[in-house]
Scaffold this motif. Structure first.
Motif, PDB file in Angstrom:
ATOM      1  N   PHE A   1       0.824  -1.209   0.000  1.00 27.03           N
ATOM      2  CA  PHE A   1       0.000   0.000   0.000  1.00 27.03           C
ATOM      3  C   PHE A   1       0.859   1.260   0.000  1.00 27.03           C
ATOM      4  N   CYS A   2       0.432   2.235  -0.804  1.00 21.87           N
ATOM      5  CA  CYS A   2       1.132   3.527  -0.855  1.00 21.87           C
ATOM      6  C   CYS A   2       0.090   4.638  -0.936  1.00 21.87           C
TER       7      CYS A   2
ATOM      8  N   ASP B   1      -5.952   1.801   1.084  1.00 19.95           N
ATOM      9  CA  ASP B   1      -7.388   1.736   1.363  1.00 19.95           C
ATOM     10  C   ASP B   1      -7.489   0.978   2.684  1.00 19.95           C
ATOM     11  N   ASP B   2      -8.044   1.657   3.685  1.00 21.57           N
ATOM     12  CA  ASP B   2      -8.023   1.123   5.037  1.00 21.57           C
ATOM     13  C   ASP B   2      -8.694  -0.259   5.147  1.00 21.57           C
ATOM     14  N   LYS B   3      -9.875  -0.376   4.489  1.00 19.30           N
ATOM     15  CA  LYS B   3     -10.615  -1.653   4.596  1.00 19.30           C
ATOM     16  C   LYS B   3      -9.848  -2.770   3.892  1.00 19.30           C
ATOM     17  N   LYS B   4      -9.308  -2.419   2.715  1.00 21.50           N
ATOM     18  CA  LYS B   4      -8.560  -3.431   1.958  1.00 21.50           C
ATOM     19  C   LYS B   4      -7.323  -3.865   2.749  1.00 21.50           C
TER      20      LYS B   4
ATOM     21  N   SER C   1       2.526   3.347   5.609  1.00 18.47           N
ATOM     22  CA  SER C   1       1.271   4.015   5.232  1.00 18.47           C
ATOM     23  C   SER C   1       0.074   3.425   5.991  1.00 18.47           C
ATOM     24  N   LEU C   2       0.248   2.273   6.631  1.00 17.59           N
ATOM     25  CA  LEU C   2      -0.857   1.643   7.362  1.00 17.59           C
ATOM     26  C   LEU C   2      -1.309   2.533   8.522  1.00 17.59           C
TER      27      LEU C   2
ATOM     28  N   VAL D   1      -3.294  -7.825  -5.580  1.00 21.22           N
ATOM     29  CA  VAL D   1      -3.665  -7.729  -4.162  1.00 21.22           C
ATOM     30  C   VAL D   1      -5.032  -8.380  -3.943  1.00 21.22           C
ATOM     31  N   ASP D   2      -5.951  -8.201  -4.900  1.00 21.81           N
ATOM     32  CA  ASP D   2      -7.289  -8.800  -4.745  1.00 21.81           C
ATOM     33  C   ASP D   2      -7.213 -10.325  -4.761  1.00 21.81           C
ATOM     34  N   ASN D   3      -6.441 -10.873  -5.701  1.00 19.97           N
ATOM     35  CA  ASN D   3      -6.309 -12.335  -5.736  1.00 19.97           C
ATOM     36  C   ASN D   3      -5.689 -12.841  -4.437  1.00 19.97           C
ATOM     37  N   TYR D   4      -4.711 -12.101  -3.953  1.00 22.66           N
ATOM     38  CA  TYR D   4      -4.049 -12.522  -2.710  1.00 22.66           C
ATOM     39  C   TYR D   4      -5.061 -12.554  -1.563  1.00 22.66           C
TER      40      TYR D   4
END
Ligand code: SF4
Length: 379
Positions: free
Chosen positions: A23-24, A39-42, A75-76, A284-287
């Motif tokens: 995430f950036c 994206d916080d939820k992601k 960034s988290l 990231v979605d597949n992961y």
């Protein structure tokens, strides 16, 4: 137990783990890494997926190094950082360990540093890249020299093991620009400096906007200027692109250059377990949806030796002949016919090591290819 079996067990010992946080908050124009906008939820879902991967793969070995890279792990949000560290607690560490966390200099606060310290982190890596504000637009990256200096100094109050990254050979960069960056970086007096020549990879914003890399001649002059300047300011040049104060070389990166086995957790991460190299998906979605590994290769003996040689030659000391013999039960001269390379002064050797001479480091890739071509075992 037979010596060969013991050698195999030693070789396959898992010592390290890399954890990718993709995430950036902003996407740099040169970036070719696996990353998405924060994206916080992601990020929350991603950390749960990371936990699943660790639970599935990790076999409780006490590790020597952990490296949390990205992306920008810093960034988290604080909540997600706490979630991440809860997951990372599952990874055991030896008594003596190195635990690196990558930070974007803009994210650095007392609160972040305290949280990292509380969670076993003992080394920071900060991507400064350049102090030169003329590159702010081109790199699509905020370049605030005062904040860089302030925040690196803040890091040094909490951690004595701090790395900063420098990128050189930027579009239209002149020697004077590089000199200024080096002077600033030396003033920071950190214990480790990693340097990278800008590579314009396909699909990056720089590539699409038709920027070109500096020619080899300019890059090589810059490279040797960096080496000369950092060495004369107390840094040990221990790997082609890496410099440290004595005793502060990166154990995690040395694990790669020694071809040790390591876990790679997270999207875009790669690992090397037993004799298998694997890559995780860059999506990231597949992961998050559990589709993790996209590539697996069982490494045969020749590839293993070639990888070892290729990675070892990145170190300034090169290949340790005795380690080679202990690992592969063969002398290096019985595996590669490299006499011509020594005669041509592209390689040097002494009783213990085979290495690339300092004035040839810039062309190390070509030298390594020639060495690999001289493989004579089973021919
Ligand atoms: S911060 Fe790092 S990972 Fe993120 S876009 Fe920039 S270079 Fe890529």
């Amino acid at each position: 137990m037979k010596t060969e079996n013991l050698m195999e067990i030693e070789k396959n010992k898992l010592r390290s783990a890399y954890i990718h946080i993709p995430f950036c908050k902003k996407i740099c124009s040169y970036c070719d890494f696996c990353k998405v906008f924060y994206d916080d939820k992601k990020a929350k879902k991603y950390i749960s997926a990371l936990e699943k991967e660790i639970l599935t793969s990790y076999k409780n070995e006490p590790l020597e190094t952990i490296y949390v890279g990205g992306g920008s792990p810093s960034s988290l949000s604080i909540e997600n950082l706490n979630n991440l560290f809860k997951v990372l607690k599952r990874l055991k560490l030896k008594d003596s360990y190195e635990f690196t966390f990558e930070c974007n200099y803009e994210d650095i606060t007392d609160q972040l540093l305290l949280l990292l310290k509380k969670n076993r982190v003992n080394r920071l890596s900060i991507g400064l890249q350049t102090f030169n504000s003329k590159y702010e637009k081109i790199l699509n990256k905020k370049i605030d020299k005062d904040l860089m200096i302030k925040n690196v100094n803040l890091c040094k109050e909490y951690f004595n093991n701090v790395n900063v990254d420098l990128i050189y050979a930027l579009p239209d960069e002149k020697m004077d620009d590089l000199e200024n960056d080096l002077n600033e970086i030396i003033k920071l007096n950190v214990n480790h400096i990693s340097t990278y020549a800008l590579i314009i990879e396909e699909h990056t914003i720089l590539y699409v906007n038709n920027f070109k890399e500096l020619n080899d001649d300019a890059q090589s002059k810059m490279y040797y200027k960096i080496v000369e300047k950092l060495k004369s300011n107390g840094y040990v040049h221990y790997e082609i692109s890496n410099f440290s104060k004595p005793g502060f070389s990166s154990c995690h990166n040395l694990a790669y250059w020694n071809n040790y086995r390591y876990y790679g957790f997270g999207a875009g991460a790669s690992g090397f377990i037993n004799n298998i190299r694997y890559d995780n998906t860059k999506s990231v979605d597949n992961y998050i949806n559990g589709k993790r590994i996209v590539y697996k290769e069982k490494i045969n003996k020749k590839t293993e030796i070639n990888d070892y040689v290729m990675l070892s030659l990145r170190k300034i000391n090169g290949i340790d002949k005795l380690s080679f013999k202990n690992k592969y039960n063969k002398r290096i001269e019985d595996v590669f016919d490299y006499k011509k390379l020594v005669d041509d002064k592209l390689l040097m050797e002494n009783k213990n090591n085979l290495f690339i001479p300092s004035d040839k480091l810039f062309v190390s890739n070509e030298i390594i290819i020639r060495l690999l071509d001289s493989y004579i075992l089973n021919k």
